[in-house]
Every structure is written in structure tokens, then in C-alpha cells.
Design an enzyme around this catalytic site. Structure first.
Site, PDB file in Angstrom:
ATOM      1  N   ASP A 284       5.933  45.911 -25.236  1.00 40.75           N
ATOM      2  CA  ASP A 284       7.124  46.765 -25.154  1.00 40.75           C
ATOM      3  C   ASP A 284       6.795  48.246 -24.929  1.00 40.75           C
ATOM      4  O   ASP A 284       7.700  49.055 -24.695  1.00 40.75           O
ATOM      5  CB  ASP A 284       7.941  46.665 -26.459  1.00 40.75           C
ATOM      6  CG  ASP A 284       8.543  45.285 -26.666  1.00 40.75           C
ATOM      7  OD1 ASP A 284       8.763  44.566 -25.666  1.00 40.75           O
ATOM      8  OD2 ASP A 284       8.804  44.926 -27.825  1.00 40.75           O
TER       9      ASP A 284
ATOM     10  N   LYS B  11      14.871  50.121 -29.223  1.00 40.12           N
ATOM     11  CA  LYS B  11      15.464  49.376 -28.086  1.00 40.12           C
ATOM     12  C   LYS B  11      16.109  48.098 -28.565  1.00 40.12           C
ATOM     13  O   LYS B  11      15.777  47.575 -29.640  1.00 40.12           O
ATOM     14  CB  LYS B  11      14.420  49.076 -26.998  1.00 40.12           C
ATOM     15  CG  LYS B  11      13.281  48.126 -27.422  1.00 40.12           C
ATOM     16  CD  LYS B  11      13.611  46.646 -27.305  1.00 40.12           C
ATOM     17  CE  LYS B  11      12.522  45.763 -27.887  1.00 40.12           C
ATOM     18  NZ  LYS B  11      12.946  44.484 -28.404  1.00 40.12           N
TER      19      LYS B  11
HETATM   20  O1  C5P Z   1       2.389  42.394 -26.861  1.00 37.74           O
HETATM   21  P1  C5P Z   1       2.608  42.356 -28.332  1.00 37.74           P
HETATM   22  O2  C5P Z   1       1.356  42.692 -29.101  1.00 37.74           O
HETATM   23  O3  C5P Z   1       3.779  43.163 -28.783  1.00 37.74           O
HETATM   24  O4  C5P Z   1       2.971  40.850 -28.696  1.00 37.74           O
HETATM   25  C1  C5P Z   1       2.930  40.343 -30.003  1.00 37.74           C
HETATM   26  C2  C5P Z   1       2.787  38.825 -29.944  1.00 37.74           C
HETATM   27  O5  C5P Z   1       3.989  38.251 -29.424  1.00 37.74           O
HETATM   28  C3  C5P Z   1       1.688  38.348 -29.020  1.00 37.74           C
HETATM   29  O6  C5P Z   1       0.467  38.260 -29.690  1.00 37.74           O
HETATM   30  C4  C5P Z   1       2.192  36.968 -28.589  1.00 37.74           C
HETATM   31  O7  C5P Z   1       1.922  36.017 -29.586  1.00 37.74           O
HETATM   32  C5  C5P Z   1       3.702  37.160 -28.554  1.00 37.74           C
HETATM   33  N1  C5P Z   1       4.206  37.463 -27.201  1.00 37.74           N
HETATM   34  C6  C5P Z   1       4.255  36.450 -26.263  1.00 37.74           C
HETATM   35  N2  C5P Z   1       4.752  36.720 -25.009  1.00 37.74           N
HETATM   36  C7  C5P Z   1       5.205  37.949 -24.696  1.00 37.74           C
HETATM   37  C8  C5P Z   1       5.178  38.999 -25.649  1.00 37.74           C
HETATM   38  C9  C5P Z   1       4.673  38.718 -26.905  1.00 37.74           C
HETATM   39  O8  C5P Z   1       3.848  35.306 -26.535  1.00 37.74           O
HETATM   40  N3  C5P Z   1       5.692  38.170 -23.489  1.00 37.74           N
END
Ligand code: C5P
Length: 288
Positions: free
Chosen positions: A136, A10
Site C-alpha cells: 500500500d 485510505k
Molecule cells: O505488502 P504487505 O507487507 O503490506 O503485505 C502483508 C501481507 O499480506 C503479505 O505478507 C501477504 O501475506 C499478504 N498480501 C497478499 N497479497 C497482496 C498484498 C498482501 O497476499 N496483494
């Protein structure tokens, strides 16, 4: 019979970070768009109850830190599945590139194992498992064009984006999503994108207006941390609208016609930059 699933990458046509939440995540407004570049996962039944993963990419762990394996184990637990599975991953999406490769593999693992294990597709439960795996992953279950809020998991399907040819360029290093979010400054939140205008442009299917509305708050911290990403974007933005995808470092440029996209891809390749030429992609159907 083995089951096969494509895991599409994406880009984010818009990614507006609104504020940091008490749980540490950031509140977003984003428009996700699937592209045709994909990994492929093949699922085989196993003789025992174990779930295993193998991959043709030596740099990628196939242990429990791999999101696709986590997805398989979580699905098995929720549905109390007694069978095992062997998953073979053909990796084509670059790693830690802002293209949701890992998230898309996880979503494809959920789709593939639903089919292999002949499980009922309970949409609410699947979304819940997907959200627990990563921000995602819920989008990657179906892909296409979608608007998302929350940390990216609250989805509204949008009319399919008109076809764009997409040139992706990667400066050749991985970026930590957490580090990019951590490096946001108060001022960055004030530079807002125009979400309403982007949604209206997508509804109309107006390519020019979509291109005018491209915006990503995460460019500010990412360019400060890695100036090479900003320089790559400058190069790509000469003849076409360009933007960093997600938390980077991949930069994409959008073209309505293939010829010009090929020209940019060729000139970047000559400079030794890693380039992919792909196009926007419609959603997949959840078939069980
Ligand atoms: O959700 P995911 O594990 O992909 O996110 C990775 C990191 O990115 C999270 O631990 C966080 O630090 C950051 N993040 C965030 N806000 C979001 C998505 C991700 O702060 N909306």
C-alpha cells in the site's frame, strides 16, 4: 527548521482478489481512496547520523519493525545520506485496521525526509523504495483516488472521487493481513466485483453508481475468521452503502451529506463502538 507531513489513511472502494501468485502475494484489482483521518509526522535534524523515531501511541513499536523507521533507513541508504533525523509521530489512525496507517506513515517519512535532507525527488526510485516497504505504500506517497493492479503497487491515478462523508467503525481488535489472505478459499475468487463499472462510475463522478459497485473479496475470509466484522457491517449498511476496508477489521459507510453520517456515527458511539467521522481526500503534492 523542522518539517511536518500528514499521513492520510485510505479505504478501498473496490478490492478484487484475482489469484495467488507464485511469489505468495495475491494479484489484485483495487481502487484506493484517501480519507482525511491522518497521523502527523514531524522531522528534525539530528546532531549525529542516527535516525530515531518516537511516538505518542504506547502500543506501537518505534524500533526497526516500524515501517516509518524502515522507510527512513531505506531512503538514507539509497541516497547515501550522511545526516541523521529525529522523527516524532502523532498517531491517530487505528493500528492494524485495514486503513494503511503504517504504510501511510512510511510514505510520509519518505516525503518528509526528502524535504528535510533536501534530496532530489526521483519518482521511479521513490516508487521502488515504497513498493519494497509494502503493497500500500506506493499509493500512500500521493494518495487521492487511484486504481491499482499487481499486489497494489501498479498505480493509475483516477479523477478525484466526489466528496463522501465517511463513517469508520472498528470492532476493537487488530487483524493480520497475512492471515486474512491465507484464509481465502477457491470459491471466494469466483465472486467477482465489477471493476469496469466502478472505473466508469468514478470517471463520471456518479456517487450512486460508485456506491453500487463497492466490493471487497477479503470480506469473505475476514467474516469467517471474525464474525463480529460481518455483524458490524450489517448494522452500518442499513441506511448507507458499507464495506470492509482492505483486510479489515474497519468497516466504512459512505454518505453524500454530513447530517446522516453524524447520525450513524452517534448511534454507533452510543453502543460503545469506536467510530470516526471523516471524508474523502484529494491527493497531496510531492514538493521538495
Ligand atoms: O505488502 P504487505 O507487507 O503490506 O503485505 C502483508 C501481507 O499480506 C503479505 O505478507 C501477504 O501475506 C499478504 N498480501 C497478499 N497479497 C497482496 C498484498 C498482501 O497476499 N496483494
Amino acid at each position: 527548521m523542522p518539517v511536518s507531513e500528514k499521513a492520510f489513511a485510505k479505504i478501498n472502494l473496490l478490492l478484487f482478489v484475482k489469484h495467488k501468485r507464485p511469489d505468495g502475494y495475491h494479484e489484485l484489482e483495487t481502487v484506493y481512496q484517501s480519507i482525511a483521518l491522518h497521523d502527523t509526522l514531524v522531522f528534525y535534524t539530528a546532531d549525529d547520523e542516527q535516525v530515531s523515531l518516537s511516538c505518542d501511541c504506547p502500543g506501537l513499536s518505534v524500533g526497526e519493525d516500524n515501517l516509518a523507521l524502515q522507510a527512513a533507513l531505506m531512503l538514507k541508504k539509497y541516497y547515501e545520506v550522511r545526516q541523521g533525523a529525529r522523527i516524532v509521530l502523532k498517531k491517530r489512525i487505528p493500528l492494524a485496521a485495514g486503513l494503511a496507517g503504517g504504510s501511510s506513515d512510511a510514505a510520509a517519512a519518505l516525503r518528509g525526509l526528502l524535504r528535510l535532507w533536501k534530496l532530489p525527488c526521483e519518482d521511479g526510485l521513490l516508487q521502488e523504495i515504497a513498493a519494497a516497504l509494502g503493497s500500500d505504500v506506493p499509493f500512500c506517497l500521493q494518495g487521492g483516488t487511484a486504481f491499482a493492479t499487481g499486489r497494489g503497487e501498479k498505480l493509475t491515478r483516477l479523477r478525484d472521487c466526489p466528496t463522501f462523508f465517511v463513517v469508520l467503525a472498528n470492532p476493537g481488535f487488530a487483524v493480520s493481513t497475512a492471515e486474512v489472505y491465507r484464509s481465502l478459499r477457491t470459491d471466494d475468487f469466483k465472486k467477482t466485483g465489477n471493476t469496469k463499472r466502478m472505473l466508469a462510475a468514478l470517471q463520471k463522478g456518479n456517487r450512486q453508481e460508485i456506491a453500487d459497485c463497492l466490493c471487497n473479496t477479503l470480506e469473505y475470509p475476514a467474516f469467517r475468521l471474525y464474525p463480529a466484522i460481518g455483524e458490524l457491517k450489517k448494522k452500518m449498511a442499513v441506511n448507507a452503502p458499507a464495506l470492509m476496508s482492505g483486510s479489515g477489521p474497519t468497516v466504512f459507510a459512505l454518505y453524500p451529506d454530513r447530517e446522516k453520517a453524524v447520525r450513524l456515527a452517534d448511534s454507533l458511539k452510543k453502543e460503545g463502538i469506536a467510530v470516526w467521522l471523516t471524508q474523502t481526500k484529494r491527493p497531496v503534492t510531492l514538493e521538495v
